[in-house]
Design an enzyme around this catalytic site. Structure first.
Site, PDB file in Angstrom:
ATOM      1  N   LYS A 152       0.844  -1.193   0.000  1.00 40.62           N
ATOM      2  CA  LYS A 152       0.000   0.000   0.000  1.00 40.62           C
ATOM      3  C   LYS A 152       0.885   1.251   0.000  1.00 40.62           C
ATOM      4  O   LYS A 152       1.883   1.305   0.723  1.00 40.62           O
ATOM      5  CB  LYS A 152      -0.900  -0.020   1.239  1.00 40.62           C
ATOM      6  CG  LYS A 152      -1.923   1.115   1.289  1.00 40.62           C
ATOM      7  CD  LYS A 152      -2.823   0.974   2.520  1.00 40.62           C
ATOM      8  CE  LYS A 152      -3.867   2.075   2.594  1.00 40.62           C
ATOM      9  NZ  LYS A 152      -4.730   1.958   3.790  1.00 40.62           N
TER      10      LYS A 152
ATOM     11  N   SER B 102      -9.777  -0.299   7.211  1.00 41.39           N
ATOM     12  CA  SER B 102      -9.220  -0.225   5.852  1.00 41.39           C
ATOM     13  C   SER B 102      -8.522  -1.463   5.311  1.00 41.39           C
ATOM     14  O   SER B 102      -8.205  -1.517   4.130  1.00 41.39           O
ATOM     15  CB  SER B 102      -8.260   0.953   5.752  1.00 41.39           C
ATOM     16  OG  SER B 102      -9.003   2.133   5.617  1.00 41.39           O
TER      17      SER B 102
ATOM     18  N   SER C 102      -9.708   1.996   2.955  1.00 38.01           N
ATOM     19  CA  SER C 102      -8.846   2.706   2.047  1.00 38.01           C
ATOM     20  C   SER C 102      -7.827   1.837   1.303  1.00 38.01           C
ATOM     21  O   SER C 102      -7.266   2.291   0.306  1.00 38.01           O
ATOM     22  CB  SER C 102      -8.091   3.787   2.827  1.00 38.01           C
ATOM     23  OG  SER C 102      -7.233   3.205   3.784  1.00 38.01           O
TER      24      SER C 102
END
Ligand code: GLN
Length: 489
Positions: free
Chosen positions: A82, A181, A157
């Site tokens: 990420k 997330s 997210s």
């Protein structure tokens, strides 16, 4: 091996093939890059690809595997990171204009750990800007699409990480979870996502959103893989003062498939108003499966403060974010507006143009909640509610080994469906947020489909008892085959 098989290997399957030298790390990486080039135009999981580095890392992994020493279960297995996790020499953007050209001069702790385990990095994945959001639509660059239905969101997210794993563009990924997330996008994309206990994994080099809630964790195709990645990234790190100085057990050790006699609780407050009836039914069926497998299930647990968790989170997280994001002033690093009328104007315009709407909304909320005269009414009150929520969990864990709930109230929603209504978006995380508030470990794993879209089951554990969380999830996975379903991309 046909291409579908190679794109959807688990870490442990890939490792077996690599160790027997039936496939090389380079072949695996090349196959992954081919897959990325076929699907990326539609899915858009990655902000940046690191092909050259990946091929070098693959060759190094092949050397380690051929020499037969110094390799781990992750050596040579393609992974995605990420874009909120600092990668030395590679752009780390947080999907924000503010950090669009930011190249960190150091690696996050988890990166050091994965590199020594033999990571081959496919690239950095898309996300909601600074991890604020539930759909990856808050990325300043582009939205990511759900591999199960390209008109729908992958969640957020960590939507890029979830979509990459679901689309066969990486074998595993790292995400970060402040209010859901990792687990929410894992649920919406039909993969496994684990948020470790707060303090289990070092946050050193994780770009801060809300420091008392943030945790890095694995996003994988099955539960065994989640345990393998957690083995690699967990552990004490003095550079994060909240990193816990405790032993890291082997998280694969308890994956026996046996959950006889385990005491599970189903907190009724998690079946929230507005929850899709089919999602609810799917989750209840999954819990009955755990019962069949020999766990005792109490269907009538109550954690009465649960309904306050969302409000509590939307005071605490923005407050911490407003402090953490104060550093983006155009002076130290990142985007810097230079054409203004002097220093203050430049600073103001840096933040005006560098941050997106949701980030600004959070900064304003947080600054307001922390301001003199409102601090006691909002921030302090939220901290008190936080204590209540944690105590209710503590009391429940005297009677239950783990709690089981839904991960999300609905399946993946349409792109654009909630972008105009922040409150609707925030509601996507009602079932995951209490877990961060209390700092507990929890996993999301596939437990069925509604109208062709994946549904997730959440297992919440005691602090630092990831072992039980993984054991319950693994037993369920052994008894079902939801985790083997693949989107038709
Ligand atoms: N969706 C939640 C938020 O927008 C949680 C995000 C996260 O876990 N990073 O804050």
């Amino acid at each position: 091996m046909d291409s579908q098989t190679i794109h959807y290997l688990t870490i442990h399957e890939a490792h077996d093939l690599l160790r027997r030298r039936e496939v090389s790390a380079r072949e695996l990486m090349e196959a992954t890059l081919t897959r990325v080039s076929e699907t990326e135009e539609r899915v858009r999981s990655y902000v940046s690809l690191t092909e050259e580095l990946a091929l070098r890392q693959a060759d190094e992994a092949d050397r380690r595997l051929t020499n037969g020493d110094n390799f781990s279960p992750l050596t040579g297995v393609p992974g995605a990171i990420k874009d909120v996790i600092c990668t030395d020499g590679f752009r780390t953007t947080c999907s924000s204009r503010m950090l669009e050209n930011f190249v960190p001069p150091y690696n996050a702790h988890v990166m050091e750990q994965l590199l020594s385990a033999g990571l081959v990095m496919v690239g950095k994945t898309n996300m909601d800007e600074f991890a604020m959001g539930s759909s990856t639509e808050n990325s300043a660059f582009f939205p990511t699409h759900n591999p199960w239905d390209l008109d729908r969101v992958p969640g957020g997210s960590s939507g890029g990480s979830a979509a990459a794993v679901a689309a066969g563009e990486a074998v595993y990924a790292l995400g970060s979870d402040t209010g859901g997330s990792i687990r929410q996008p894992a649920a919406l994309c039909g993969i496994v996502g684990l948020k470790p206990t707060y303090g289990r994994v070092s946050r050193y080099g994780l770009v801060a959103f809300a420091s008392s809630l943030d945790q890095i964790g694995p996003m994988t195709r099955d539960v065994t893989d989640a345990a393998l990645v957690l083995n690699a990234i967990a552990g004490h790190d003095p550079r994060d003062s909240t990193s816990a100085p405790i032993e890291t057990p082997d998280f694969t050790a308890g994956l026996t498939g046996d959950i006889k006699g385990l005491r599970l609780g189903v907190p009724k407050e998690y079946f929230v108003e507005g929850m899709d009836a089919n999602v609810r039914r799917t989750v209840e069926t999954a819990v009955r499966k755990l019962e069949e497998l020999g766990a005792t299930v109490d269907w009538d647990v109550s954690l009465p403060s649960t309904p306050h968790a969302l409000a509590c989170y939307y005071i605490i997280a923005p407050s911490e974010a407003s402090a953490n994001l104060a550093r983006y002033d155009g002076v130290k690093y990142g985007f810097s507006y230079q054409e203004g009328e002097g220093m203050w104007d430049n600073m103001e315009k840096t933040r005006q143009f560098g941050f997106g709407d949701e980030v600004k909304r959070r900064i304003m909320l947080g600054t307001y909640a922390l301001s003199a005269g409102y601090y006691d009414a909002y921030y302090l009150k939220a901290q008190k509610v936080r204590t209540l929520i944690r105590r209710e969990f503590d009391a429940a864990f005297e009677r239950y080994d783990a709690l089981v709930t839904a991960v999300t109230p609905t399946t993946a929603f349409k792109l654009g469906e909630k972008t105009q209504d922040p409150l609707q978006m925030y509601l996507s995380d009602v079932c995951t947020i209490p877990v961060n508030i209390a700092g507990l470990p929890a996993i999301s794993l596939p437990c069925g489909f509604v109208d062709g879209l994946p549904v997730g089951l959440q297992v919440i554990g005691k602090p630092f008892d990831e072992a039980t969380v993984l054991r319950v999830a693994h037993a369920y996975e052994q008894a079902t085959d939801w985790h083997t379903a693949r989107p038709s991309l």
